[in-house]
Design an enzyme around this catalytic site. Structure first.
Site, short mmCIF file in Angstrom:
data_model
loop_
_atom_site.label_atom_id
_atom_site.label_comp_id
_atom_site.label_asym_id
_atom_site.label_seq_id
_atom_site.Cartn_x
_atom_site.Cartn_y
_atom_site.Cartn_z
N SER A 137 3.61 6.31 -7.85
CA SER A 137 4.34 5.34 -7.48
C SER A 137 3.83 4.25 -7.89
O SER A 137 3.18 3.40 -8.31
CB SER A 137 3.91 5.32 -6.32
OG SER A 137 4.87 4.09 -5.19
N TYR A 147 -2.36 2.80 0.06
CA TYR A 147 -1.20 3.42 -0.73
C TYR A 147 -1.60 3.25 -2.32
O TYR A 147 -1.98 4.52 -2.78
CB TYR A 147 -0.05 3.20 -0.13
CG TYR A 147 0.98 4.71 -0.60
CD1 TYR A 147 1.01 5.41 0.27
CD2 TYR A 147 2.00 3.83 -1.39
CE1 TYR A 147 1.84 6.83 -1.17
CE2 TYR A 147 2.46 4.68 -2.01
CZ TYR A 147 2.75 6.18 -1.92
OH TYR A 147 3.56 6.63 -2.56
#
Length: 250
Positions: A137, A147
């Site tokens: 990401s 994350y």
């Protein structure tokens, strides 16, 4: 022999789109996920629509047993491509989350790709090559909770592995999308309207560009010019400023 692609998190979102586009390219498919009913229906649909062989493995990649089951399939000689796609986000910030939720999160985002890549690299080395695609990401380029920390690991591992194993015929690509129209954010109960429309991409574009970059042997794939610019800013701008712009999120 027709090659097989193993795809984790294959029944929705980016994973499902990888399955569709790889089936269009003639790959046989091994789909993994936790929902047996969705796995079975997705496998049947792809086999019918694209005339490829499909199978599925119900596995929770937060558990050693789940990872082991998928790793056993990755080692089979027909597997020429592994897509480490399974993942999710946590709703709260690190300190507010239960510790076990954070551990499970880390196992899925880092532990599973590490172990499955290890299995794939050894198997692919022995038979002359293959490809690994790790879905990361653009969050991996900014300081924004566990994350983004996990995705930073995926990016750096993929960059290194792509260089190190290239002479063995293996390419490793980290795909770094931004916001994508999938059910990922709905599962986090996140309000998508707080982000402007220009930030959102469709899964078919993300996967199309990712496959083009992977088959070109690139270590990093950042779909769309807008996110390539944002990733550059995230790398080079003062980190306190980047964190402020990104928000003090997960």
């Amino acid at each position: 022999m027709t090659q097989t692609a193993v795809i984790t998190g294959a029944t929705s979102g980016i994973g499902a789109e990888f399955a569709r586009q790889l089936a269009q390219r003639g790959y046989n498919l091994v789909l993994t996920g936790r929902n047996t009913e969705r796995l079975e229906s997705t496998a049947e649909e792809l086999a019918r629509d694209y005339s490829v062989k499909t199978e599925w493995i119900a596995a929770d990649l937060a558990t050693p047993e789940g990872v082991a089951a998928v790793a056993d399939r990755v080692r089979k000689p027909d597997v020429g491509l592994l897509v480490n796609n399974a993942g999710y986000g946590l709703k709260n910030d690190f300190a507010r989350n239960e510790l076990q939720d954070e551990v499970d999160h880390l196992n899925v985002l880092v532990g599973a790709p590490l172990q499955l890549s290890h299995a794939a690299l050894n198997a692919m080395s022995s038979r002359g090559g293959g490809r690994i695609i790790n879905v990361a990401s653009v969050a991996g380029f900014i300081p924004r909770g566990t994350y983004s920390a996990a995705k930073a690991w995926v990016i750096n591992f993929s960059r290194w592995a792509n260089l190190y194993y290239r002479d063995r015929g293996i390419t490793v690509t980290a795909v770094c999308p931004g916001f994508v129209h999938t059910d990922f954010h709905a599962r986090m109960e996140m309000d998508k309207t707080i982000y402007p429309k220009w930030m959102w991409l469709n899964a078919d574009r993300v996967v199309r560009e990712a496959l083009a970059d992977a088959f070109a042997g690139k270590g990093i794939s950042i779909p769309s010019k807008r996110y390539r610019v944002l990733a550059t800013v995230g790398n080079r701008a003062p980190q306190a400023l980047v964190a402020k712009l990104a928000g003090r999120g997960r």
